[in-house]
Design a protein around this motif. Structure first.
Motif, PDB file in Angstrom:
ATOM      1  N   VAL A  84       0.706  -1.438  -0.596  1.00 15.54           N
ATOM      2  CA  VAL A  84       0.418  -0.361  -0.337  1.00 15.54           C
ATOM      3  C   VAL A  84       0.911   1.330   0.141  1.00 15.54           C
ATOM      4  O   VAL A  84       1.245   1.364   1.146  1.00 15.54           O
ATOM      5  CB  VAL A  84      -1.019   0.008   0.829  1.00 15.54           C
ATOM      6  N   GLY A  85       0.372   2.403  -0.643  1.00 17.05           N
ATOM      7  CA  GLY A  85       1.407   3.084  -1.475  1.00 17.05           C
ATOM      8  C   GLY A  85       0.761   4.924  -0.993  1.00 17.05           C
ATOM      9  O   GLY A  85      -0.963   4.795  -1.177  1.00 17.05           O
ATOM     10  N   SER A  86       1.017   5.947   0.004  1.00 17.12           N
ATOM     11  CA  SER A  86       0.316   7.013   0.374  1.00 17.12           C
ATOM     12  C   SER A  86       1.087   8.048  -1.293  1.00 17.12           C
ATOM     13  O   SER A  86       2.014   8.099  -0.539  1.00 17.12           O
ATOM     14  CB  SER A  86       0.109   7.248   1.013  1.00 17.12           C
ATOM     15  N   PHE A  87      -0.106   8.814  -1.129  1.00 14.75           N
ATOM     16  CA  PHE A  87       0.621  10.134  -1.632  1.00 14.75           C
ATOM     17  C   PHE A  87      -0.154  11.154  -1.491  1.00 14.75           C
ATOM     18  O   PHE A  87      -1.410  11.268  -1.798  1.00 14.75           O
ATOM     19  CB  PHE A  87       0.921  10.066  -3.734  1.00 14.75           C
ATOM     20  N   ARG A  88       0.278  12.230  -1.597  1.00 14.64           N
ATOM     21  CA  ARG A  88      -0.502  13.611  -1.059  1.00 14.64           C
ATOM     22  C   ARG A  88      -0.280  14.152  -2.322  1.00 14.64           C
ATOM     23  O   ARG A  88       0.721  14.010  -3.166  1.00 14.64           O
ATOM     24  CB  ARG A  88       0.867  14.610  -0.468  1.00 14.64           C
ATOM     25  N   VAL A  89      -1.842  14.738  -2.886  1.00 15.31           N
ATOM     26  CA  VAL A  89      -2.147  15.264  -4.597  1.00 15.31           C
ATOM     27  C   VAL A  89      -2.461  16.730  -4.237  1.00 15.31           C
ATOM     28  O   VAL A  89      -3.688  16.811  -2.633  1.00 15.31           O
ATOM     29  CB  VAL A  89      -3.429  14.325  -4.601  1.00 15.31           C
ATOM     30  N   ARG A  90      -2.206  16.981  -5.066  1.00 19.86           N
ATOM     31  CA  ARG A  90      -2.789  18.838  -4.535  1.00 19.86           C
ATOM     32  C   ARG A  90      -4.253  18.996  -5.577  1.00 19.86           C
ATOM     33  O   ARG A  90      -4.142  18.203  -7.261  1.00 19.86           O
ATOM     34  CB  ARG A  90      -1.804  19.227  -5.344  1.00 19.86           C
ATOM     35  N   LEU A  91      -5.239  19.441  -4.561  1.00 19.25           N
ATOM     36  CA  LEU A  91      -5.967  19.376  -5.919  1.00 19.25           C
ATOM     37  C   LEU A  91      -6.465  20.461  -6.985  1.00 19.25           C
ATOM     38  O   LEU A  91      -5.313  21.663  -6.499  1.00 19.25           O
ATOM     39  CB  LEU A  91      -7.137  20.283  -4.685  1.00 19.25           C
ATOM     40  N   PRO A  92      -7.349  19.720  -7.574  1.00 17.72           N
ATOM     41  CA  PRO A  92      -6.798  20.643  -8.695  1.00 17.72           C
ATOM     42  C   PRO A  92      -7.869  22.274  -8.928  1.00 17.72           C
ATOM     43  O   PRO A  92      -8.457  22.189  -7.244  1.00 17.72           O
ATOM     44  CB  PRO A  92      -7.783  20.440 -10.047  1.00 17.72           C
ATOM     45  N   GLY A  93      -7.519  23.724  -9.522  1.00 18.85           N
ATOM     46  CA  GLY A  93      -8.386  24.574  -9.214  1.00 18.85           C
ATOM     47  C   GLY A  93      -9.639  24.846 -10.070  1.00 18.85           C
ATOM     48  O   GLY A  93     -10.111  26.271  -9.972  1.00 18.85           O
ATOM     49  N   SER A  94      -9.752  24.435 -11.035  1.00 19.00           N
ATOM     50  CA  SER A  94     -10.719  23.857 -12.039  1.00 19.00           C
ATOM     51  C   SER A  94     -10.950  23.257 -12.371  1.00 19.00           C
ATOM     52  O   SER A  94      -9.752  21.796 -12.603  1.00 19.00           O
ATOM     53  CB  SER A  94     -10.630  25.703 -12.454  1.00 19.00           C
ATOM     54  N   GLU A  95     -12.180  23.445 -13.547  1.00 23.35           N
ATOM     55  CA  GLU A  95     -12.267  22.086 -13.909  1.00 23.35           C
ATOM     56  C   GLU A  95     -10.984  21.788 -15.507  1.00 23.35           C
ATOM     57  O   GLU A  95     -11.443  21.194 -16.470  1.00 23.35           O
ATOM     58  CB  GLU A  95     -13.588  22.433 -15.196  1.00 23.35           C
ATOM     59  N   ASP A  96     -10.628  23.056 -15.671  1.00 19.00           N
ATOM     60  CA  ASP A  96      -8.866  22.655 -16.763  1.00 19.00           C
ATOM     61  C   ASP A  96      -7.906  21.727 -16.464  1.00 19.00           C
ATOM     62  O   ASP A  96      -7.529  22.360 -16.333  1.00 19.00           O
ATOM     63  CB  ASP A  96      -8.630  23.550 -17.120  1.00 19.00           C
ATOM     64  N   GLU A  97      -8.060  21.821 -14.603  1.00 20.20           N
ATOM     65  CA  GLU A  97      -7.004  21.302 -14.628  1.00 20.20           C
ATOM     66  C   GLU A  97      -7.498  20.029 -13.907  1.00 20.20           C
ATOM     67  O   GLU A  97      -8.302  19.550 -13.333  1.00 20.20           O
ATOM     68  CB  GLU A  97      -6.896  22.177 -13.196  1.00 20.20           C
ATOM     69  N   LEU A  98      -6.293  19.287 -13.947  1.00 20.56           N
ATOM     70  CA  LEU A  98      -6.198  17.739 -13.312  1.00 20.56           C
ATOM     71  C   LEU A  98      -5.416  18.194 -11.247  1.00 20.56           C
ATOM     72  O   LEU A  98      -4.407  19.329 -11.618  1.00 20.56           O
ATOM     73  CB  LEU A  98      -5.453  16.959 -14.231  1.00 20.56           C
ATOM     74  N   PRO A  99      -5.788  17.053 -11.166  1.00 19.84           N
ATOM     75  CA  PRO A  99      -4.613  16.810  -9.447  1.00 19.84           C
ATOM     76  C   PRO A  99      -3.354  16.777 -10.300  1.00 19.84           C
ATOM     77  O   PRO A  99      -2.941  16.032 -10.485  1.00 19.84           O
ATOM     78  CB  PRO A  99      -5.621  15.329  -8.566  1.00 19.84           C
ATOM     79  N   VAL A 100      -2.593  16.633  -8.845  1.00 22.80           N
ATOM     80  CA  VAL A 100      -0.677  17.060  -9.503  1.00 22.80           C
ATOM     81  C   VAL A 100      -0.538  16.040  -7.779  1.00 22.80           C
ATOM     82  O   VAL A 100      -0.657  16.253  -7.057  1.00 22.80           O
ATOM     83  CB  VAL A 100      -0.635  17.967  -9.386  1.00 22.80           C
ATOM     84  N   TRP A 101       0.456  14.905  -8.699  1.00 20.09           N
ATOM     85  CA  TRP A 101       1.039  13.962  -7.687  1.00 20.09           C
ATOM     86  C   TRP A 101       1.924  13.759  -7.335  1.00 20.09           C
ATOM     87  O   TRP A 101       3.056  15.165  -8.397  1.00 20.09           O
ATOM     88  CB  TRP A 101       0.561  13.036  -7.578  1.00 20.09           C
ATOM     89  N   GLY A 102       2.310  14.103  -5.880  1.00 24.79           N
ATOM     90  CA  GLY A 102       3.476  14.427  -5.515  1.00 24.79           C
ATOM     91  C   GLY A 102       4.665  12.871  -5.658  1.00 24.79           C
ATOM     92  O   GLY A 102       3.690  11.476  -5.832  1.00 24.79           O
ATOM     93  N   GLU A 103       5.166  12.498  -4.704  1.00 24.27           N
ATOM     94  CA  GLU A 103       6.045  11.184  -4.646  1.00 24.27           C
ATOM     95  C   GLU A 103       5.014  10.792  -4.093  1.00 24.27           C
ATOM     96  O   GLU A 103       4.722  11.166  -2.577  1.00 24.27           O
ATOM     97  CB  GLU A 103       7.424  11.768  -4.608  1.00 24.27           C
ATOM     98  N   GLU A 104       5.556   9.338  -4.155  1.00 26.37           N
ATOM     99  CA  GLU A 104       5.207   8.352  -2.876  1.00 26.37           C
ATOM    100  C   GLU A 104       5.888   8.904  -1.239  1.00 26.37           C
ATOM    101  O   GLU A 104       6.763   8.749  -1.125  1.00 26.37           O
ATOM    102  CB  GLU A 104       5.358   7.018  -3.561  1.00 26.37           C
TER     103      GLU A 104
END
Length: 653
Positions: A626-646
């Protein structure tokens, strides 16, 4: 209540059509009767050497690029839909000795291991197909394959369109020009009351078609393909040498088996959320082609990136074929086994979807491409250990009359084959194209993503979600006081910190041929149902990863390497964890709470060939963490989440 009843009503409809199929027994439906010998005309048209050259759609030379549509959308275009069914039917009833018949085209992929277009095998690889599995070329090889199928089918359709009476012909001639093969979107939510599996594909073995000679009942070319004749010389092993038509989730493993599409529909429906999440993560977190493209586990290449488009594709093969879904003494139908899968009409619908995903991914990450990588499996024309790169010939697909083959570089621009997809109709401005693709991804596949679940809840409470200037957000500053999902405020403390949240994923590594056939790895929070056929529908079912494999007789030239091949994939856990919080099973989403819960409640079981259950320790080479990641929320519908390192992992097996 309506949302619960509607899917059940749909399954009842599937069961009724299935029962009708049983009542009909051995009744065989025929091709459309045009009133003359159509196959003489077909043979004459496709006897030309040019039919072996993949030139894309003939209209491409005039700059005509048409949209490949989702199959349910194509159904609404009456003339195109009619031509599509008639064209597929004609290909399926064309003599199997023709290289452009259904049997000839689908046989390129695996069985019957025959030479196509004079492209001879590498010595020792005669008992494999041309397809490049677990290879850096996996997405690119299938592109000219689909283009060949589309080209042959389009030519048949254009011919059929001219057979209507003169006063009825023009709408069909026009429709033939805009035809492109459809795709089946197995990751988005289906229409209200429907199943992910379209009724046109799994509902009935026959279809009433209004063709040039009026309405006739014909064999449904999307339901199955009937071998005419069954090649028992090539298909030497039971049950393949007894099944005269392709089957999905077969009712038994003997000569009298029939498809159980209702089981396929229910199983895919229950896995849809997990499939959608995996696809959403691929789009947002897999910007490197080497990691995105294929499922071969290669140390120092994969690192923490376990999933791939091929791994997700494999799960669909298993689900659609019925492999590893708990039916006692049944190993699955044609789609579940690599050598036989392409014969099933659902194969090209599935792979058109895979190509669409690939094309959308290319738009998001235009700089990443094929890099030199050592092949881990043989194909008909490539050898294990060979270095494959962007200039490696994608055999057996000829690009011109001089014998040159398409390569990954030359298929990179898919529009040269005369098609595009709805999300990719405006590619003139790369920035606008990328924003449009991200909007489509959020709309189609973001609904069950934890990132969008959190944002919806925050916005419903009047809190601005997503990223603001300087990388902070009001949502993040106040997240500890609000419920990001499902209105469970106090228990969601710690779910959103600043402008990010934490994702939890099971990382899976497995031997492809560990069980000598397709198998599926199931994940539950708590004990699964005693009846294995109920596993996919269980309330506590979190997700499934399918391993697309072969039987002993179908991949002779690859079997030795396949037995040692490790593949990888993932199952997302975060949405299931949110549900556990909402149900009171989990106190909150703080890391220490989640780790404790997973160690205590995560149950893993494997369903292998013949519906047999295996413990994880019984599956050779199976590794789970099992791995966990910090994921930055998108700011609008034109954006996707931004994943950090495991950030942290712990082993399950």
């Amino acid at each position: 209540m309506a949302s619960v009843i509607a899917p059940r009503l749909f399954i009842v409809a599937y069961l009724l059509t299935l029962a009708h199929h049983f009542v009909l027994g051995e009744k065989q439906y025929t091709a459309y009767n045009y009133g003359f010998d159509v196959h003489r005309r077909v043979r004459r048209q496709f006897a030309q050497p040019s039919t072996m050259i993949v030139m894309g759609n003939a209209a491409t030379q005039a700059g005509d690029v048409q949209v490949r549509r989702e199959i349910r959308e194509l159904e609404q275009d009456r003339e195109v839909w009619t031509l599509y069914l008639l064209g597929m039917s004609m290909m399926q009833f064309t003599d199997q000795s023709s290289p452009t018949s259904w049997y000839g085209i689908t046989g390129i992929h695996g069985m019957p291991h025959q030479t196509w277009g004079g492209v001879r095998p590498t010595p020792g690889n005669e008992e494999t197909g041309y397809c490049t599995h677990s290879s850096i070329l996996f997405p690119t090889w299938h592109r000219p394959y689909l283009a060949l199928y589309e080209q042959v089918l389009s030519n048949v359709i254009r011919m059929i369109a001219t057979w209507w009476p003169e006063d009825q012909k023009q709408p069909y001639v026009d429709a033939a020009k805009r035809f492109r093969i459809p795709y089946w979107d197995w990751a988005t939510y289906p229409p209200s009351g429907g199943s992910v599996l379209p009724m046109s594909v799994g509902g009935s073995p026959f279809v009433d078609i209004d063709g040039p000679s009026g309405v006739q009942r014909i064999s449904n070319p999307l339901f199955s393909y009937t071998f005419r004749p069954l090649n028992t010389t090539a298909f030497r092993q039971a049950p393949w040498n007894t099944w005269s038509e392709t089957l999905r989730s077969p009712t038994n493993w003997g000569p009298g088996a029939q498809s159980n599409n209702s089981m396929v529909a229910m199983t895919i429906d229950q896995n849809q959320r997990s499939l959608s999440q995996r696809l959403y993560i691929l789009f947002s977190n897999y910007g490197n082609y080497s990691r995105f493209s294929n499922n071969a586990w290669i140390p120092f290449v994969n690192n923490a990136s376990y999933d791939s488009i091929e791994s997700l594709h494999d799960t669909i093969h298993n689900l659609a074929g019925g492999g590893g879904i708990g039916q006692l003494n049944i190993r699955g139908g044609h789609m579940s086994f690599i050598p036989y899968s392409a014969f099933d009409p659902i194969f090209f619908l599935h792979h058109a979807m895979v190509d669409r995903i690939f094309a959308m991914w290319q738009t998001l990450y235009p700089q990443s491409w094929v890099t030199p990588t050592t092949a881990v499996l043989n194909s008909y024309t490539t050898a294990r250990g060979q270095v494959q790169d962007s200039r490696t010939p994608l055999t057996p697909f000829f690009a011109d009359a001089n014998g040159a083959f398409w390569t990954s570089d030359s298929v990179r621009d898919f529009t040269k084959f005369g098609y595009t997809y709805t999300e990719l109709t405006d590619l003139a401005s790369p920035r606008k194209a990328q924003a449009g693709v991200r909007r489509a991804i959020n709309r189609l596949y973001g609904a069950s993503s934890p990132a969008n679940m959190f944002l919806r809840e925050l916005r419903a409470q009047g809190i601005k979600g997503g990223r603001g200037r300087g990388g902070t957000s009001r949502a993040g500053q106040q997240s500890s006081q609000h419920s990001p999902a499902g209105g469970v405020a106090s228990n969601m403390e710690g779910a959103v910190e600043g402008d990010s949240y934490r994702e939890w994923i099971v990382n899976i590594r497995a031997k492809k041929q560990a069980l000598d056939g397709p198998y599926s790895i199931y994940f539950f929070f708590g004990t699964p149902p005693s009846n294995k056929e109920d596993w996919a529908q269980a309330e506590n079912h979190v997700g499934t990863m399918g391993v697309f494999a072969a039987d002993g007789a179908g991949m002779g030239g690859m079997m030795e390497a396949m037995k040692e091949l490790e593949v990888s994939g993932t199952v997302p856990l975060t949405t299931g964890l949110i549900k556990a919080v909402q149900g009171g099973e989990l106190e909150g989403l703080q890391p220490e709470e989640v780790v404790r819960f997973l160690r205590e409640r995560l149950v893993i079981s494997v369903l292998g060939p013949e519906g047999r259950e295996f413990g994880v320790s019984e599956v050779k080479g199976l590794k789970l963490s099992v791995g966990s990641f910090r994921v930055r929320l998108p700011g609008s519908e034109d954006e996707l989440p931004v994943w950090g390192e495991e950030e942290g992992t712990f082993d399950l097996v």
